[in-house]
Scaffold this motif. Structure first.
Motif, mmCIF file in Angstrom:
data_model
loop_
_atom_site.group_PDB
_atom_site.id
_atom_site.type_symbol
_atom_site.label_atom_id
_atom_site.label_comp_id
_atom_site.label_asym_id
_atom_site.label_seq_id
_atom_site.Cartn_x
_atom_site.Cartn_y
_atom_site.Cartn_z
ATOM 1 N N PHE A 1 0.822 -1.209 0.000
ATOM 2 C CA PHE A 1 0.000 0.000 0.000
ATOM 3 C C PHE A 1 0.858 1.260 0.000
ATOM 4 O O PHE A 1 0.483 2.266 -0.603
ATOM 5 C CB PHE A 1 -1.001 -0.017 1.160
ATOM 6 C CG PHE A 1 -2.193 -0.877 0.863
ATOM 7 C CD1 PHE A 1 -3.157 -0.470 -0.041
ATOM 8 C CD2 PHE A 1 -2.339 -2.110 1.459
ATOM 9 C CE1 PHE A 1 -4.249 -1.266 -0.343
ATOM 10 C CE2 PHE A 1 -3.429 -2.922 1.171
ATOM 11 C CZ PHE A 1 -4.384 -2.496 0.266
ATOM 12 N N GLN A 2 2.021 1.214 0.626
ATOM 13 C CA GLN A 2 2.930 2.364 0.574
ATOM 14 C C GLN A 2 3.398 2.604 -0.857
ATOM 15 O O GLN A 2 3.479 3.749 -1.310
ATOM 16 C CB GLN A 2 4.128 2.136 1.507
ATOM 17 C CG GLN A 2 3.754 2.227 2.965
ATOM 18 C CD GLN A 2 4.850 1.703 3.882
ATOM 19 O OE1 GLN A 2 5.875 1.182 3.445
ATOM 20 N NE2 GLN A 2 4.624 1.825 5.178
ATOM 21 N N ILE A 3 3.695 1.529 -1.575
ATOM 22 C CA ILE A 3 4.124 1.655 -2.974
ATOM 23 C C ILE A 3 2.983 2.202 -3.833
ATOM 24 O O ILE A 3 3.175 3.124 -4.627
ATOM 25 C CB ILE A 3 4.638 0.311 -3.519
ATOM 26 C CG1 ILE A 3 5.950 -0.068 -2.836
ATOM 27 C CG2 ILE A 3 4.805 0.362 -5.046
ATOM 28 C CD1 ILE A 3 6.397 -1.502 -3.072
ATOM 29 N N LEU A 4 1.773 1.642 -3.682
ATOM 30 C CA LEU A 4 0.629 2.135 -4.452
ATOM 31 C C LEU A 4 0.397 3.618 -4.183
ATOM 32 O O LEU A 4 0.129 4.391 -5.112
ATOM 33 C CB LEU A 4 -0.637 1.344 -4.102
ATOM 34 C CG LEU A 4 -0.717 -0.098 -4.594
ATOM 35 C CD1 LEU A 4 -2.012 -0.742 -4.094
ATOM 36 C CD2 LEU A 4 -0.619 -0.186 -6.105
ATOM 37 N N GLU A 5 0.529 4.020 -2.912
ATOM 38 C CA GLU A 5 0.317 5.429 -2.562
ATOM 39 C C GLU A 5 1.423 6.310 -3.155
ATOM 40 O O GLU A 5 1.147 7.407 -3.639
ATOM 41 C CB GLU A 5 0.258 5.596 -1.047
ATOM 42 C CG GLU A 5 -0.081 7.006 -0.618
ATOM 43 C CD GLU A 5 -0.186 7.174 0.885
ATOM 44 O OE1 GLU A 5 -0.915 8.086 1.305
ATOM 45 O OE2 GLU A 5 0.458 6.408 1.639
ATOM 46 N N SER A 6 2.659 5.826 -3.174
ATOM 47 C CA SER A 6 3.767 6.634 -3.698
ATOM 48 C C SER A 6 3.596 6.919 -5.194
ATOM 49 O O SER A 6 4.067 7.947 -5.683
ATOM 50 C CB SER A 6 5.112 5.945 -3.426
ATOM 51 O OG SER A 6 5.328 4.861 -4.300
ATOM 52 N N TYR A 7 2.925 6.035 -5.912
ATOM 53 C CA TYR A 7 2.647 6.244 -7.333
ATOM 54 C C TYR A 7 1.290 6.911 -7.563
ATOM 55 O O TYR A 7 0.854 7.047 -8.712
ATOM 56 C CB TYR A 7 2.701 4.915 -8.097
ATOM 57 C CG TYR A 7 4.110 4.422 -8.318
ATOM 58 C CD1 TYR A 7 4.930 5.013 -9.267
ATOM 59 C CD2 TYR A 7 4.619 3.363 -7.573
ATOM 60 C CE1 TYR A 7 6.224 4.573 -9.468
ATOM 61 C CE2 TYR A 7 5.916 2.905 -7.764
ATOM 62 C CZ TYR A 7 6.709 3.519 -8.713
ATOM 63 O OH TYR A 7 7.999 3.074 -8.909
ATOM 64 N N HIS A 8 0.623 7.282 -6.481
ATOM 65 C CA HIS A 8 -0.687 7.943 -6.528
ATOM 66 C C HIS A 8 -1.779 7.057 -7.130
ATOM 67 O O HIS A 8 -2.766 7.559 -7.640
ATOM 68 C CB HIS A 8 -0.610 9.281 -7.278
ATOM 69 C CG HIS A 8 0.452 10.184 -6.746
ATOM 70 N ND1 HIS A 8 0.336 10.820 -5.530
ATOM 71 C CD2 HIS A 8 1.666 10.519 -7.237
ATOM 72 C CE1 HIS A 8 1.425 11.523 -5.299
ATOM 73 N NE2 HIS A 8 2.258 11.350 -6.330
ATOM 74 N N PHE A 9 -1.573 5.729 -7.101
ATOM 75 C CA PHE A 9 -2.615 4.819 -7.574
ATOM 76 C C PHE A 9 -3.749 4.740 -6.550
ATOM 77 O O PHE A 9 -4.879 4.407 -6.898
ATOM 78 C CB PHE A 9 -2.050 3.412 -7.799
ATOM 79 C CG PHE A 9 -1.060 3.309 -8.920
ATOM 80 C CD1 PHE A 9 -1.108 4.168 -10.011
ATOM 81 C CD2 PHE A 9 -0.071 2.362 -8.899
ATOM 82 C CE1 PHE A 9 -0.190 4.077 -11.052
ATOM 83 C CE2 PHE A 9 0.851 2.245 -9.929
ATOM 84 C CZ PHE A 9 0.793 3.103 -11.006
ATOM 85 N N ILE A 10 -3.421 4.981 -5.275
ATOM 86 C CA ILE A 10 -4.422 4.998 -4.207
ATOM 87 C C ILE A 10 -4.168 6.216 -3.341
ATOM 88 O O ILE A 10 -3.110 6.857 -3.418
ATOM 89 C CB ILE A 10 -4.370 3.730 -3.314
ATOM 90 C CG1 ILE A 10 -3.041 3.659 -2.558
ATOM 91 C CG2 ILE A 10 -4.646 2.474 -4.113
ATOM 92 C CD1 ILE A 10 -3.062 2.781 -1.336
ATOM 93 N N TYR A 11 -5.149 6.495 -2.492
ATOM 94 C CA TYR A 11 -4.987 7.503 -1.440
ATOM 95 C C TYR A 11 -5.838 7.045 -0.265
ATOM 96 O O TYR A 11 -6.624 6.110 -0.372
ATOM 97 C CB TYR A 11 -5.361 8.899 -1.932
ATOM 98 C CG TYR A 11 -6.793 9.054 -2.368
ATOM 99 C CD1 TYR A 11 -7.764 9.518 -1.493
ATOM 100 C CD2 TYR A 11 -7.174 8.725 -3.671
ATOM 101 C CE1 TYR A 11 -9.093 9.652 -1.903
ATOM 102 C CE2 TYR A 11 -8.489 8.869 -4.095
ATOM 103 C CZ TYR A 11 -9.434 9.337 -3.188
ATOM 104 O OH TYR A 11 -10.742 9.468 -3.599
ATOM 105 N N PHE A 12 -5.638 7.704 0.844
ATOM 106 C CA PHE A 12 -6.412 7.367 2.039
ATOM 107 C C PHE A 12 -7.327 8.531 2.362
ATOM 108 O O PHE A 12 -6.903 9.671 2.392
ATOM 109 C CB PHE A 12 -5.477 7.071 3.228
ATOM 110 C CG PHE A 12 -4.662 5.834 3.018
ATOM 111 C CD1 PHE A 12 -5.192 4.589 3.297
ATOM 112 C CD2 PHE A 12 -3.370 5.899 2.513
ATOM 113 C CE1 PHE A 12 -4.450 3.423 3.093
ATOM 114 C CE2 PHE A 12 -2.612 4.754 2.312
ATOM 115 C CZ PHE A 12 -3.153 3.528 2.598
ATOM 116 N N GLY A 13 -8.624 8.210 2.533
ATOM 117 C CA GLY A 13 -9.627 9.248 2.790
ATOM 118 C C GLY A 13 -9.572 9.770 4.195
ATOM 119 O O GLY A 13 -8.863 9.363 5.048
#
Length: 112
Positions: free
Chosen positions: A100-112
């Protein structure tokens, strides 16, 4: 001023970034990243960079991606991963946190 209580990372609820299209074929998820912007257009012309890049997720990533809905926490997603992959997913929560850290670093996900 009161201290902000630190949040448990596993309690966070990830959301997919809707600016990225994705598709699933035979259980494998592919993310589509449109290469936009002035620099990307220049690179497309000079270096023949494609207009769209594709990221192919592995089996576990393809299982997790559709579960990312802003409702399920990382902990809840982990339970589904454990049910599906068993020992193959171990060390489960360390792997999930990094994923999830990797996905967030590429902006594929975010946390609401």
């Amino acid at each position: 001023m009161g201290k902000k209580q630190s949040e448990n990372y596993l309690d966070r609820k990830p959301l997919r970034n809707e600016k990225f299209s994705w598709s699933a074929d035979d259980g494998k998820v592919t993310l589509e990243i449109e290469n936009k912007g002035v620099w990307n257009r220049l690179f497309q012309k000079i270096l023949k960079k494609p207009r769209v890049s594709y990221v192919h997720l592995d089996e576990m990533g393809s299982f997790i991606w559709p579960l990312i809905d802003g409702e399920k926490s990382i902990l809840e997603i982990g339970k589904e991963v454990e049910n599906r992959f068993g020992d193959e997913a171990k060390p489960l929560y360390e792997r999930l946190a990094k994923y999830f850290q990797i996905l967030e670093s590429y902006h594929f996900i975010y946390f609401g």
